[in-house]
Scaffold this motif. Structure first.
Motif, PDB file in Angstrom:
ATOM      1  N   ILE A   1       1.335 -15.492  -5.986  1.00 54.66           N
ATOM      2  CA  ILE A   1       0.234 -15.174  -6.944  1.00 54.66           C
ATOM      3  C   ILE A   1      -1.321 -15.311  -6.895  1.00 54.66           C
ATOM      4  O   ILE A   1      -2.085 -14.378  -7.204  1.00 54.66           O
ATOM      5  CB  ILE A   1       0.802 -15.671  -8.465  1.00 54.66           C
ATOM      6  N   GLU A   2      -1.458 -16.476  -6.307  1.00 50.96           N
ATOM      7  CA  GLU A   2      -3.075 -16.768  -5.931  1.00 50.96           C
ATOM      8  C   GLU A   2      -3.588 -15.842  -5.077  1.00 50.96           C
ATOM      9  O   GLU A   2      -4.410 -15.331  -4.998  1.00 50.96           O
ATOM     10  CB  GLU A   2      -3.129 -18.211  -5.161  1.00 50.96           C
ATOM     11  N   GLN A   3      -2.709 -15.271  -3.804  1.00 46.96           N
ATOM     12  CA  GLN A   3      -3.290 -14.395  -3.040  1.00 46.96           C
ATOM     13  C   GLN A   3      -3.371 -13.154  -3.540  1.00 46.96           C
ATOM     14  O   GLN A   3      -4.453 -12.331  -3.287  1.00 46.96           O
ATOM     15  CB  GLN A   3      -2.219 -14.293  -1.768  1.00 46.96           C
ATOM     16  N   TYR A   4      -2.440 -12.850  -4.287  1.00 46.55           N
ATOM     17  CA  TYR A   4      -2.669 -11.379  -5.063  1.00 46.55           C
ATOM     18  C   TYR A   4      -3.741 -11.108  -5.842  1.00 46.55           C
ATOM     19  O   TYR A   4      -4.516 -10.379  -5.867  1.00 46.55           O
ATOM     20  CB  TYR A   4      -1.213 -11.168  -5.710  1.00 46.55           C
ATOM     21  N   ASN A   5      -3.959 -12.318  -6.615  1.00 51.48           N
ATOM     22  CA  ASN A   5      -5.272 -12.311  -7.534  1.00 51.48           C
ATOM     23  C   ASN A   5      -6.513 -12.347  -6.820  1.00 51.48           C
ATOM     24  O   ASN A   5      -7.560 -11.625  -7.326  1.00 51.48           O
ATOM     25  CB  ASN A   5      -5.132 -13.414  -8.443  1.00 51.48           C
ATOM     26  N   ILE A   6      -6.512 -13.019  -5.765  1.00 53.10           N
ATOM     27  CA  ILE A   6      -7.836 -13.237  -5.024  1.00 53.10           C
ATOM     28  C   ILE A   6      -8.004 -11.764  -4.615  1.00 53.10           C
ATOM     29  O   ILE A   6      -9.219 -11.422  -4.653  1.00 53.10           O
ATOM     30  CB  ILE A   6      -7.630 -14.033  -3.937  1.00 53.10           C
ATOM     31  N   ALA A   7      -7.007 -11.096  -3.962  1.00 51.82           N
ATOM     32  CA  ALA A   7      -6.984  -9.756  -3.245  1.00 51.82           C
ATOM     33  C   ALA A   7      -7.637  -8.762  -4.459  1.00 51.82           C
ATOM     34  O   ALA A   7      -8.283  -7.869  -4.367  1.00 51.82           O
ATOM     35  CB  ALA A   7      -6.052  -9.285  -2.661  1.00 51.82           C
ATOM     36  N   ALA A   8      -7.176  -8.663  -5.699  1.00 53.36           N
ATOM     37  CA  ALA A   8      -7.566  -7.664  -6.789  1.00 53.36           C
ATOM     38  C   ALA A   8      -8.814  -8.069  -7.185  1.00 53.36           C
ATOM     39  O   ALA A   8      -9.404  -7.182  -7.411  1.00 53.36           O
ATOM     40  CB  ALA A   8      -6.382  -8.176  -7.934  1.00 53.36           C
ATOM     41  N   ARG A   9      -9.261  -9.303  -7.333  1.00 50.75           N
ATOM     42  CA  ARG A   9     -10.656  -9.485  -7.537  1.00 50.75           C
ATOM     43  C   ARG A   9     -11.466  -8.925  -6.667  1.00 50.75           C
ATOM     44  O   ARG A   9     -12.614  -8.393  -7.220  1.00 50.75           O
ATOM     45  CB  ARG A   9     -10.941 -10.802  -7.784  1.00 50.75           C
TER      46      ARG A   9
ATOM     47  N   ILE B   1       0.504 -10.808   3.426  1.00 49.78           N
ATOM     48  CA  ILE B   1       1.304  -9.564   2.579  1.00 49.78           C
ATOM     49  C   ILE B   1       1.064  -9.804   1.178  1.00 49.78           C
ATOM     50  O   ILE B   1       0.705  -8.749   0.332  1.00 49.78           O
ATOM     51  CB  ILE B   1       2.992  -9.961   2.975  1.00 49.78           C
ATOM     52  N   ALA B   2       0.878 -10.798   0.504  1.00 43.56           N
ATOM     53  CA  ALA B   2       0.654 -11.063  -0.976  1.00 43.56           C
ATOM     54  C   ALA B   2      -0.632 -10.372  -1.153  1.00 43.56           C
ATOM     55  O   ALA B   2      -1.042  -9.850  -2.085  1.00 43.56           O
ATOM     56  CB  ALA B   2       0.742 -12.441  -1.588  1.00 43.56           C
ATOM     57  N   PHE B   3      -1.711 -10.729  -0.111  1.00 40.34           N
ATOM     58  CA  PHE B   3      -3.170 -10.487  -0.425  1.00 40.34           C
ATOM     59  C   PHE B   3      -3.209  -8.797  -0.301  1.00 40.34           C
ATOM     60  O   PHE B   3      -3.808  -8.208  -1.265  1.00 40.34           O
ATOM     61  CB  PHE B   3      -3.844 -11.221   0.773  1.00 40.34           C
ATOM     62  N   ALA B   4      -2.282  -8.433   0.684  1.00 42.96           N
ATOM     63  CA  ALA B   4      -2.549  -6.918   1.012  1.00 42.96           C
ATOM     64  C   ALA B   4      -1.902  -6.211  -0.338  1.00 42.96           C
ATOM     65  O   ALA B   4      -2.609  -5.313  -0.495  1.00 42.96           O
ATOM     66  CB  ALA B   4      -1.433  -6.465   2.267  1.00 42.96           C
ATOM     67  N   PHE B   5      -0.919  -6.760  -0.829  1.00 43.45           N
ATOM     68  CA  PHE B   5      -0.480  -6.075  -2.032  1.00 43.45           C
ATOM     69  C   PHE B   5      -1.475  -6.153  -3.205  1.00 43.45           C
ATOM     70  O   PHE B   5      -1.470  -4.889  -3.902  1.00 43.45           O
ATOM     71  CB  PHE B   5       0.876  -6.690  -2.763  1.00 43.45           C
TER      72      PHE B   5
END
Length: 241
Positions: A64-72, A105-109
């Motif tokens: 979730i951390e990586q996903y949120n960093i990428a979304a921001r 992968i989580a960051f890319a998503f």
């Protein structure tokens, strides 16, 4: 960008040392005669996810951390992401670690959510390239690919860390933990066990918002543990050598 992996589960080394500590404590305190301190009860059962996760695997919190960093990042720098995903525009490289590939992968998503071709979620698969095997990775694990590192740093470059480990601060932290665990005459702790208590607190807070082990260390104890870790990192991985 250079991005560190997200929150993870304990490593092989963490698990081995934590198991040693728990084994010693469980021999002293049994289910019929448990030890209680605040919300902690010994014998203590390890979380179920520790049994399922591989050593150092990325936790759900880390995903979730990586996903949120990428979304921001995408929201703030939208002009960087005008192109659809192609390997020629977006290039993901990780070291040869499971948690790092999962993080990528989580960051890319988070970067490409809703922009891909797969299923109703419009998931976008991405290519992940490894920088090389651990001992040959000069890009992301350069110190482990250096023949001199084991000798000049690991064997002969940590004198300041060793001095601190033998000093009064470490001895006082160890003594205070023994007192809180009521181990006088039963078990003599070393700072390794203090550090593993600190790790039990850290992994609990990080991955489950669980502070069960934390009261065994007060603020001063925590600072000593953090300082020891910073000192070691400075000489192992930073400007100290």
């Amino acid at each position: 960008m250079i991005i560190r992996h997200g929150s993870r589960y304990p490593s092989d080394g963490d698990r081995e040392d934590i198991d040693k500590l728990l084994t010693k404590l469980n021999r002293i305190y049994s289910a019929s005669s448990p030890f209680r301190y605040k919300n902690l009860t010994i014998p203590w059962n390890k979380p179920t996810e520790w049994k399922n996760a591989k050593a150092s695997e990325l936790s759900q919190v880390g995903e979730i951390e990586q996903y949120n960093i990428a979304a921001r990042y995408r929201a703030r720098f939208s002009q960087v992401f005008e192109n659809d995903y192609w390997n020629k525009y977006y290039y993901f490289v990780t070291s040869d670690k499971l948690r790092n590939a999962q993080s990528a992968i989580a960051f890319a998503f988070g970067l490409f959510e809703g922009k891909g071709p797969v299923a109703s979620s419009k998931f976008q698969p991405v290519a992940i390239e490894f920088a090389g095997r651990e001992k040959d990775d000069k890009l992301l694990n350069s110190y482990k690919a250096c023949p001199r590192y084991e000798i000049d740093v690991k064997e002969h470059g940590l004198q300041e860390v060793e001095k601190f480990m033998e000093g009064p601060e470490v001895k006082n932290v160890t003594r205070r933990l023994e007192e809180r665990l009521q181990l006088k005459g039963k078990l003599s702790l070393t700072f390794d066990y203090v550090e593993k208590t600190f790790r039990l607190c850290s992994f609990g807070v990080m991955n489950r918002d669980d502070y069960t082990w934390c009261p065994l260390l007060d603020d001063e104890d925590m600072k000593e543990c953090e300082y020891q870790a910073d000192l070691e990192a400075y000489y192992e991985h930073s400007y100290g050598n």
